[in-house]
Design a protein around this motif. Structure first.
Motif, PDB file in Angstrom:
ATOM      1  N   TYR A 139      37.798  11.727  41.929  1.00 18.24           N
ATOM      2  CA  TYR A 139      36.358  11.971  41.771  1.00 18.24           C
ATOM      3  C   TYR A 139      35.919  13.485  41.290  1.00 18.24           C
ATOM      4  CZ  TYR A 139      35.999   7.686  44.611  1.00 18.24           C
ATOM      5  OH  TYR A 139      36.284   6.410  44.998  1.00 18.24           O
ATOM      6  N   GLN A 140      37.055  14.182  41.223  1.00 20.33           N
ATOM      7  CA  GLN A 140      36.922  15.736  40.670  1.00 20.33           C
ATOM      8  C   GLN A 140      36.143  16.617  41.692  1.00 20.33           C
ATOM      9  OE1 GLN A 140      35.591  13.213  38.400  1.00 20.33           O
ATOM     10  NE2 GLN A 140      37.703  13.174  37.815  1.00 20.33           N
ATOM     11  N   ASP A 141      36.298  16.051  43.039  1.00 14.02           N
ATOM     12  CA  ASP A 141      35.840  16.817  44.238  1.00 14.02           C
ATOM     13  C   ASP A 141      36.552  16.238  45.289  1.00 14.02           C
ATOM     14  OD1 ASP A 141      34.453  18.616  45.501  1.00 14.02           O
ATOM     15  OD2 ASP A 141      32.666  17.510  45.601  1.00 14.02           O
ATOM     16  N   SER A 142      36.778  17.316  46.591  1.00 13.57           N
ATOM     17  CA  SER A 142      37.390  16.843  47.624  1.00 13.57           C
ATOM     18  C   SER A 142      36.701  17.505  48.888  1.00 13.57           C
ATOM     19  CB  SER A 142      38.824  17.090  47.828  1.00 13.57           C
ATOM     20  OG  SER A 142      39.031  18.425  47.425  1.00 13.57           O
ATOM     21  N   PRO A 143      35.364  17.024  49.211  1.00 12.61           N
ATOM     22  CA  PRO A 143      34.840  17.748  50.424  1.00 12.61           C
ATOM     23  C   PRO A 143      35.671  17.734  51.591  1.00 12.61           C
ATOM     24  CG  PRO A 143      33.219  16.285  49.054  1.00 12.61           C
ATOM     25  CD  PRO A 143      34.540  16.206  48.360  1.00 12.61           C
ATOM     26  N   ASP A 144      35.536  18.647  52.344  1.00 15.29           N
ATOM     27  CA  ASP A 144      36.368  18.782  53.756  1.00 15.29           C
ATOM     28  C   ASP A 144      35.879  17.613  54.872  1.00 15.29           C
ATOM     29  OD1 ASP A 144      37.780  20.980  52.729  1.00 15.29           O
ATOM     30  OD2 ASP A 144      36.658  22.440  53.983  1.00 15.29           O
TER      31      ASP A 144
ATOM     32  N   ALA B  70      43.039  15.104  49.426  1.00 14.62           N
ATOM     33  CA  ALA B  70      42.449  16.074  48.760  1.00 14.62           C
ATOM     34  C   ALA B  70      42.695  16.136  47.288  1.00 14.62           C
ATOM     35  CB  ALA B  70      42.527  17.553  49.499  1.00 14.62           C
TER      36      ALA B  70
ATOM     37  N   LEU C 100      30.910  12.668  47.913  1.00 15.51           N
ATOM     38  CA  LEU C 100      31.509  12.492  46.209  1.00 15.51           C
ATOM     39  C   LEU C 100      30.650  12.497  45.370  1.00 15.51           C
ATOM     40  CD1 LEU C 100      34.708  10.338  47.280  1.00 15.51           C
ATOM     41  CD2 LEU C 100      34.683  13.150  47.081  1.00 15.51           C
ATOM     42  N   ASP C 101      30.843  12.880  44.025  1.00 17.27           N
ATOM     43  CA  ASP C 101      30.063  12.697  42.876  1.00 17.27           C
ATOM     44  C   ASP C 101      30.330  11.329  42.331  1.00 17.27           C
ATOM     45  OD1 ASP C 101      28.072  13.264  40.759  1.00 17.27           O
ATOM     46  OD2 ASP C 101      29.551  14.396  39.697  1.00 17.27           O
ATOM     47  N   SER C 102      30.012  10.283  42.863  1.00 18.01           N
ATOM     48  CA  SER C 102      30.595   8.939  42.454  1.00 18.01           C
ATOM     49  C   SER C 102      29.017   8.052  42.122  1.00 18.01           C
ATOM     50  CB  SER C 102      31.183   8.247  43.462  1.00 18.01           C
ATOM     51  OG  SER C 102      30.427   8.063  44.580  1.00 18.01           O
TER      52      SER C 102
ATOM     53  N   ARG D  27      40.494  14.736  44.179  1.00 15.04           N
ATOM     54  CA  ARG D  27      40.032  15.632  43.000  1.00 15.04           C
ATOM     55  C   ARG D  27      40.433  14.908  41.718  1.00 15.04           C
ATOM     56  NH1 ARG D  27      41.759  19.446  46.675  1.00 15.04           N
ATOM     57  NH2 ARG D  27      44.014  19.606  45.838  1.00 15.04           N
TER      58      ARG D  27
ATOM     59  N   THR E  35      34.727  14.744  53.953  1.00 13.74           N
ATOM     60  CA  THR E  35      35.118  13.401  53.330  1.00 13.74           C
ATOM     61  C   THR E  35      36.740  13.226  53.539  1.00 13.74           C
ATOM     62  OG1 THR E  35      33.528  13.618  51.405  1.00 13.74           O
ATOM     63  CG2 THR E  35      35.143  12.034  51.127  1.00 13.74           C
TER      64      THR E  35
END
Length: 270
Positions: free
Chosen positions: A66-71, A59, A253-255, A63, A73
């Motif tokens: 990608y500045q995010d770490s959805p559970d 995670a 992810l915001d990719s 972060r 994913t």
């Protein structure tokens, strides 16, 4: 003196040595003197903090990247990575040597550098294996002989299924996935390992045939038979593709990439 020579008639160690002669280091026999970063699968599965600690490392990496770490994913990645350890250990031996090692959690270890997030090596810890009647080790105490390739494929499938079932029983309560999704990830890992073994040896077609042999009719709990198929023609040698059974949830992810081209969310026909 080679590792195999030091171990005398340790047939499985000799197999691993041949497979890794190119120096890739994907698989080893026994743990190195320095065990740093290595954990046996049974120790990992017995420790409730093992999966959560690994998830926290991943995670953090997601972060940072990608500045995010959805559970979902995080869990999707880790399921795929862990299940690939027993799948690849067995798949490489089956493809190259027509041997199936013990991949019980107590007989298998993996190495992970926390900075790299995913496993970068696996180690077989037991010298015992199943093989065919014409194997040089047939008749020795290390080998269990089965009748033919179909029987050997069934041994691989059964041993992998048993290991995957233990993993799913341990991590299932920690992730928000149903049983079908968990076994879909196990199906992907097994077929993917056999496909990779063929590509790695320079004979992708042989890996495809092995995947068909081992996956059989896709009997439950596996969610599919082999679905490897030729990719659309673009000239040159045949290229292969497959539809994944499970989603890695990378699209969350915001990719800007969206779903993978083989994602089951897009189409059951990819």
């Amino acid at each position: 003196m080679t590792t195999a020579a030091r171990l005398g008639q340790d047939y499985l160690a000799a197999s691993v040595e041949r497979i890794t002669a190119d120096g890739t280091g994907l698989l080893s026999f026994g743990l190195p003197a320095d065990h740093t970063g290595w954990v046996t699968c049974d120790t990992f599965l017995a420790d409730p903090a093992g999966f959560s600690g690994w998830a926290a490392d991943l995670a953090g990496w997601l972060r940072d990247t990608y500045q995010d770490s959805p559970d979902r994913t995080v869990a999707g990645y880790l399921m795929s990575w862990y299940l690939s350890v027993p799948a690849l250990a067995a798949g490489l031996l089956f493809h190259h040597e027509r041997r199936v090692p013990s991949i019980r959690p107590a007989d298998l270890a993996f190495h992970r550098d926390p900075a790299k997030t995913d496993p970068d090596g696996a180690a077989l810890l037991s010298p015992y294996f199943a093989c065919l009647p014409d194997d040089p080790a047939a008749g020795t105490h290390q080998a269990v002989v089965v009748a033919d390739e179909q029987a050997l494929a069934a041994v691989l499938r059964g041993r992998y299924r048993a290991h995957a079932a233990q993993f799913i029983a341990k991590v299932g309560p920690q992730v928000r996935f149903g049983n079908h999704t968990l076994w879909a990830a196990a199906t992907d890992a097994l077929e993917g390992a056999l496909w990779l073994a063929g590509r790695r040896s320079g004979d992708e077609g042989a890996g495809v045939l092995d995947a068909g042999l081992v996956m059989g009719d896709g009997r439950p709990p596996f969610t599919s038979a082999s679905n490897l198929r030729p990719a659309p023609k673009s000239g040159g040698p045949t290229q292969w593709t497959r539809r994944r059974e499970s989603c890695c949830f990378h699209y969350l992810l915001d990719s800007g990439g969206g779903e993978c081209s083989t994602c089951p969310r897009l189409s059951r026909k990819c």
